[in-house]
Design a protein around this motif. Structure first.
Motif, PDB file in Angstrom:
ATOM      1  N   PRO A   1       0.816  -1.233   0.000  1.00  0.00           N
ATOM      2  CA  PRO A   1       0.000   0.000   0.000  1.00  0.00           C
ATOM      3  C   PRO A   1       0.844   1.276   0.000  1.00  0.00           C
ATOM      4  CG  PRO A   1      -0.933  -1.594   1.527  1.00  0.00           C
ATOM      5  CD  PRO A   1       0.379  -2.156   1.075  1.00  0.00           C
ATOM      6  N   THR A   2       1.941   1.291   0.761  1.00  0.00           N
ATOM      7  CA  THR A   2       2.786   2.497   0.764  1.00  0.00           C
ATOM      8  C   THR A   2       3.451   2.707  -0.591  1.00  0.00           C
ATOM      9  OG1 THR A   2       4.631   1.217   1.689  1.00  0.00           O
ATOM     10  CG2 THR A   2       3.243   2.419   3.245  1.00  0.00           C
ATOM     11  N   LEU A   3       3.835   1.613  -1.247  1.00  0.00           N
ATOM     12  CA  LEU A   3       4.440   1.733  -2.572  1.00  0.00           C
ATOM     13  C   LEU A   3       3.420   2.257  -3.580  1.00  0.00           C
ATOM     14  CD1 LEU A   3       6.761   1.331  -4.544  1.00  0.00           C
ATOM     15  CD2 LEU A   3       6.121  -1.080  -4.738  1.00  0.00           C
ATOM     16  N   ILE A   4       2.178   1.782  -3.498  1.00  0.00           N
ATOM     17  CA  ILE A   4       1.130   2.234  -4.420  1.00  0.00           C
ATOM     18  C   ILE A   4       0.834   3.719  -4.215  1.00  0.00           C
ATOM     19  CG2 ILE A   4      -1.334   2.004  -4.973  1.00  0.00           C
ATOM     20  CD1 ILE A   4      -1.025  -1.000  -4.461  1.00  0.00           C
ATOM     21  N   ILE A   5       0.767   4.157  -2.953  1.00  0.00           N
ATOM     22  CA  ILE A   5       0.543   5.582  -2.664  1.00  0.00           C
ATOM     23  C   ILE A   5       1.676   6.423  -3.232  1.00  0.00           C
ATOM     24  CG2 ILE A   5       0.392   7.299  -0.822  1.00  0.00           C
ATOM     25  CD1 ILE A   5      -1.038   5.153   0.859  1.00  0.00           C
ATOM     26  N   ALA A   6       2.911   5.939  -3.038  1.00  0.00           N
ATOM     27  CA  ALA A   6       4.078   6.667  -3.567  1.00  0.00           C
ATOM     28  C   ALA A   6       4.040   6.713  -5.089  1.00  0.00           C
ATOM     29  CB  ALA A   6       5.370   6.007  -3.082  1.00  0.00           C
ATOM     30  N   ARG A   7       3.578   5.633  -5.719  1.00  0.00           N
ATOM     31  CA  ARG A   7       3.488   5.608  -7.178  1.00  0.00           C
ATOM     32  C   ARG A   7       2.398   6.551  -7.692  1.00  0.00           C
ATOM     33  NH1 ARG A   7       6.707   3.855 -11.184  1.00  0.00           N
ATOM     34  NH2 ARG A   7       5.189   2.510 -12.218  1.00  0.00           N
ATOM     35  N   ILE A   8       1.309   6.702  -6.924  1.00  0.00           N
ATOM     36  CA  ILE A   8       0.273   7.677  -7.292  1.00  0.00           C
ATOM     37  C   ILE A   8       0.857   9.085  -7.287  1.00  0.00           C
ATOM     38  CG2 ILE A   8      -1.878   8.757  -6.524  1.00  0.00           C
ATOM     39  CD1 ILE A   8      -2.758   5.981  -5.520  1.00  0.00           C
ATOM     40  N   LEU A   9       1.628   9.402  -6.253  1.00  0.00           N
ATOM     41  CA  LEU A   9       2.280  10.715  -6.174  1.00  0.00           C
ATOM     42  C   LEU A   9       3.282  10.883  -7.315  1.00  0.00           C
ATOM     43  CD1 LEU A   9       2.941  10.957  -2.317  1.00  0.00           C
ATOM     44  CD2 LEU A   9       1.194  12.183  -3.638  1.00  0.00           C
ATOM     45  N   GLN A  10       4.002   9.809  -7.611  1.00  0.00           N
ATOM     46  CA  GLN A  10       4.985   9.866  -8.687  1.00  0.00           C
ATOM     47  C   GLN A  10       4.307  10.104 -10.037  1.00  0.00           C
ATOM     48  OE1 GLN A  10       7.100   6.237  -9.664  1.00  0.00           O
ATOM     49  NE2 GLN A  10       9.068   7.287  -9.613  1.00  0.00           N
ATOM     50  N   GLY A  11       3.186   9.418 -10.270  1.00  0.00           N
ATOM     51  CA  GLY A  11       2.445   9.619 -11.515  1.00  0.00           C
ATOM     52  C   GLY A  11       1.872  11.019 -11.629  1.00  0.00           C
ATOM     53  N   ALA A  12       1.394  11.558 -10.487  1.00  0.00           N
ATOM     54  CA  ALA A  12       0.859  12.930 -10.492  1.00  0.00           C
ATOM     55  C   ALA A  12       1.957  13.933 -10.805  1.00  0.00           C
ATOM     56  CB  ALA A  12       0.220  13.238  -9.142  1.00  0.00           C
ATOM     57  N   GLY A  13       3.143  13.711 -10.247  1.00  0.00           N
ATOM     58  CA  GLY A  13       4.261  14.599 -10.533  1.00  0.00           C
ATOM     59  C   GLY A  13       4.738  14.489 -11.967  1.00  0.00           C
ATOM     60  N   GLY A  14       4.715  13.272 -12.498  1.00  0.00           N
ATOM     61  CA  GLY A  14       5.219  13.072 -13.858  1.00  0.00           C
ATOM     62  C   GLY A  14       4.225  13.435 -14.941  1.00  0.00           C
ATOM     63  N   GLY A  15       2.921  13.500 -14.603  1.00  0.00           N
ATOM     64  CA  GLY A  15       1.909  13.719 -15.627  1.00  0.00           C
ATOM     65  C   GLY A  15       2.093  14.969 -16.447  1.00  0.00           C
ATOM     66  N   ALA A  16       2.439  16.072 -15.801  1.00  0.00           N
ATOM     67  CA  ALA A  16       2.544  17.346 -16.512  1.00  0.00           C
ATOM     68  C   ALA A  16       3.925  17.589 -17.106  1.00  0.00           C
ATOM     69  CB  ALA A  16       2.176  18.497 -15.570  1.00  0.00           C
ATOM     70  N   MET A  17       4.910  16.788 -16.711  1.00  0.00           N
ATOM     71  CA  MET A  17       6.284  17.079 -17.142  1.00  0.00           C
ATOM     72  C   MET A  17       6.467  16.939 -18.646  1.00  0.00           C
ATOM     73  SD  MET A  17       9.122  15.934 -14.365  1.00  0.00           S
ATOM     74  CE  MET A  17       8.711  14.219 -14.164  1.00  0.00           C
ATOM     75  N   VAL A  18       5.937  15.861 -19.227  1.00  0.00           N
ATOM     76  CA  VAL A  18       6.161  15.619 -20.656  1.00  0.00           C
ATOM     77  C   VAL A  18       5.487  16.678 -21.537  1.00  0.00           C
ATOM     78  CG1 VAL A  18       5.801  13.985 -22.546  1.00  0.00           C
ATOM     79  CG2 VAL A  18       6.548  13.160 -20.309  1.00  0.00           C
ATOM     80  N   PRO A  19       4.186  16.964 -21.369  1.00  0.00           N
ATOM     81  CA  PRO A  19       3.581  17.995 -22.221  1.00  0.00           C
ATOM     82  C   PRO A  19       4.154  19.384 -22.002  1.00  0.00           C
ATOM     83  CG  PRO A  19       2.023  17.242 -20.546  1.00  0.00           C
ATOM     84  CD  PRO A  19       3.172  16.298 -20.524  1.00  0.00           C
ATOM     85  N   ILE A  20       4.504  19.725 -20.756  1.00  0.00           N
ATOM     86  CA  ILE A  20       5.119  21.033 -20.511  1.00  0.00           C
ATOM     87  C   ILE A  20       6.466  21.111 -21.215  1.00  0.00           C
ATOM     88  CG2 ILE A  20       6.273  22.422 -18.737  1.00  0.00           C
ATOM     89  CD1 ILE A  20       3.975  21.985 -16.920  1.00  0.00           C
ATOM     90  N   ALA A  21       7.246  20.029 -21.127  1.00  0.00           N
ATOM     91  CA  ALA A  21       8.546  20.011 -21.799  1.00  0.00           C
ATOM     92  C   ALA A  21       8.382  20.141 -23.309  1.00  0.00           C
ATOM     93  CB  ALA A  21       9.288  18.722 -21.454  1.00  0.00           C
ATOM     94  N   GLN A  22       7.391  19.454 -23.861  1.00  0.00           N
ATOM     95  CA  GLN A  22       7.146  19.532 -25.303  1.00  0.00           C
ATOM     96  C   GLN A  22       6.744  20.953 -25.708  1.00  0.00           C
ATOM     97  OE1 GLN A  22       3.844  17.233 -26.878  1.00  0.00           O
ATOM     98  NE2 GLN A  22       5.009  16.771 -28.713  1.00  0.00           N
ATOM     99  N   ALA A  23       5.848  21.570 -24.932  1.00  0.00           N
ATOM    100  CA  ALA A  23       5.430  22.940 -25.239  1.00  0.00           C
ATOM    101  C   ALA A  23       6.604  23.905 -25.128  1.00  0.00           C
ATOM    102  CB  ALA A  23       4.307  23.355 -24.284  1.00  0.00           C
TER     103      ALA A  23
END
Length: 522
Positions: free
Chosen positions: A105-127
């Motif tokens: 459960p702690t790993l899954i919570i950490a992965r949710i946070l990681q996905g939230a942090g990574g979600g905007a990085m790729v499109p912002i970098a592309q823009a």
């Protein structure tokens, strides 16, 4: 007189900006696939089953998908540079928490946070990269971007397998720490918001749009990831999730067109190049991620390759994609985009059809060459497709458009992986049902094979046991052949899907070659 917004150029060298944002992009995209091969190790270490451990992948993809289309709004509300640095920081901290996780459960919570942090990085970098380079050099910029977005998922399983075998699964997350820190510091130094990105903290937050978006994407991603495991519509919860996803999707579309300050500006789909480009990118994502999931599975389950060796067999694909993007970036603007895209889709179909001719006697070379062609094809598609898709949009629209574009690439990948897992499981059953019809006492080939196998085994045991073992050997061969034919079917379907994209290229509006800047222009 101030320059027009579309003529804005950053103060720092565009290539320096590229280095800073691409570190974050490569790190984030690599994490979409690097944990795949480590799932058995994670499950064993955290006292969980392998099926339970797959939530490590699903949780990341769900939170990532929810944030992706919000990128344009986040950039306008908080400021793009601030969002980028915050996302990199959150991703880096979450990576450390993933490595430190003491339970599933702690790993899954950490992965949710990681996905939230990574979600905007790729499109912002592309823009940021599209805005930082003048129009005539955007092809080169997208070639560098392709190296991160295309090559990283291909290398992910190989890198993840090597780290897991030689160190620990925790290090697949710890390696993000130095990269994340360096990326955040460089972004703080060289990235800047264009003058038309006006931070608007007073604007109303579209809570209804966010809620509908989150429900739609979360349910859809869970359906795609868990559908085959749950027997699709044979499970009641899949039916309910599907109904919820469809209803929230329709509600989201209607609300975003109705509200005055939408979370996601869907009007960008009125641009023909963007709409067609999104369709093609979705299909490309399905083929790219589907092949990436299917080929190692074939090598490991039917050919007996260890995980790391299967990764090595696929690495030429990543090398070919990396090398080709350097060439393609220089060809953009010199060769018509449709020609490059047509060549790319034809080569993608050829590579899939070549893989569709596999059998259980193929050598590693027979897999490497189609993989190399596949890598070349993807580079010839990704770079001109991105450039053409974004060519008719104003700079002010790039942030929002990049979020939607990358969302559909990811959803296409999820659809491709779900399609592969379903077709392999059910296709093998169908082929087995057809093949077993020939295994009858009256079939001459079956009688000959049974007699020959029994005779060979009788040299080591008694005749009755030898005959029982011979039946088991034939049943195992039947199972292998049924699974092989299922793999062949999927590769052939991917080839057909690649060919279906070619007619859509004729619908693109022609991209005019950008004018070179006047001497002395920035």
């Amino acid at each position: 007189m101030p320059p027009a917004p579309q003529q804005w150029q950053p103060r720092h060298n565009p290539w320096l900006i590229t280095v800073s944002v691409m570190m974050a992009v490569f790190m984030e995209v690599l994490d979409t696939s690097i944990a795949n091969v480590a799932l058995p190790h994670i499950a064993g270490s955290l006292s969980a089953t392998t099926d339970e451990a797959t939530w490590v992948l699903t949780s990341y993809l769900v939170s990532n998908a929810i944030i992706l289309p919000m990128t344009g709004w986040l950039g306008n509300y908080f400021g793009r540079k601030r969002v980028l640095i915050t996302c990199i920081t959150l991703f880096t901290i979450a990576s450390a928490l993933c490595g430190l996780a003491w339970s599933l459960p702690t790993l899954i919570i950490a992965r949710i946070l990681q996905g939230a942090g990574g979600g905007a990085m790729v499109p912002i970098a592309q823009a940021i990269m599209l805005e930082s380079f003048p129009p005539q050099k955007r092809g080169q910029a997208m070639a560098v971007f392709a190296m991160g977005v295309v090559v990283a998922p291909i290398l992910g399983p190989t890198v993840g397998g090597w780290i897991t075998d030689n160190y620990s699964w925790r290090w697949i997350f710890y390696i993000n720490l130095p990269v994340g820190i360096a990326a955040a510091l460089m972004a703080r130094w060289v990235v800047e918001d264009p003058p038309y990105i006006q931070r608007n903290a007073k604007a109303d937050i579209d809570f209804i749009g966010f809620g509908l978006l989150a429900i739609w994407l979360a349910t859809l991603q869970i359906i795609l990831d868990k559908g085959q495991e749950a027997d699709w519509f044979g499970a009641h919860w899949i039916c309910w999730f599907t109904a919820t996803s469809i209803a929230s999707f329709i509600g989201f579309i209607a609300w975003e067109f109705y509200t005055e300050h939408p979370l996601v500006d869907l009007r960008v789909f009125k641009n023909r190049n963007f709409a067609i480009g999104v369709i093609l990118m979705t299909s490309l994502g399905a083929i790219l991620y589907g092949t990436t999931a299917q080929l190692p599975l074939f090598l490991q389950t039917l050919m007996g390759y260890p995980a790391l060796q299967a990764g090595y067999a696929l690495s030429p694909r990543g090398v070919a994609a990396f090398a080709t993007t350097l060439v393609v970036g220089r060809l953009v603007g010199k060769i018509p985009m449709r020609w490059m895209l047509g060549f790319g889709f034809v080569m993608l179909a050829v590579s899939s059809f070549m893989l569709g001719n596999i059998n259980l006697q193929v050598s590693q070379t027979d897999v490497i060459w189609p993989s190399i062609i596949n890598g070349i094809a993807i580079s010839f598609i990704f770079v001109p497709l991105t450039t053409t898709t974004m060519s008719q949009l104003a700079q002010q629209q790039l942030g929002n458009a990049s979020g939607l574009y990358n969302l559909m690439r990811n959803l296409g990948g999820s659809i491709g992986i779900a399609f592969v897992t379903t077709m392999l499981a059910r296709g093998a059953q169908v082929h087995q049902a057809y093949l077993v019809g020939d295994l009858t006492p009256t079939d001459a080939a079956f009688k000959h094979t049974l007699a020959a196998t029994t005779g060979a085994l009788a040299q080591q045991t008694d005749p009755a046991t030898a005959k029982t073992q011979a039946y088991a050997v034939i049943a195992n061969t039947l199972d292998q052949q049924a699974h092989l034919l299922a793999f062949v079917d999927v590769f052939m379907l991917f080839g057909a899907l690649a060919l279906c994209g070619i007619p859509l290229l004729l619908l693109f509006k022609k991209v005019k070659s950008p004018q070179k800047p006047a001497p002395g222009a920035h």
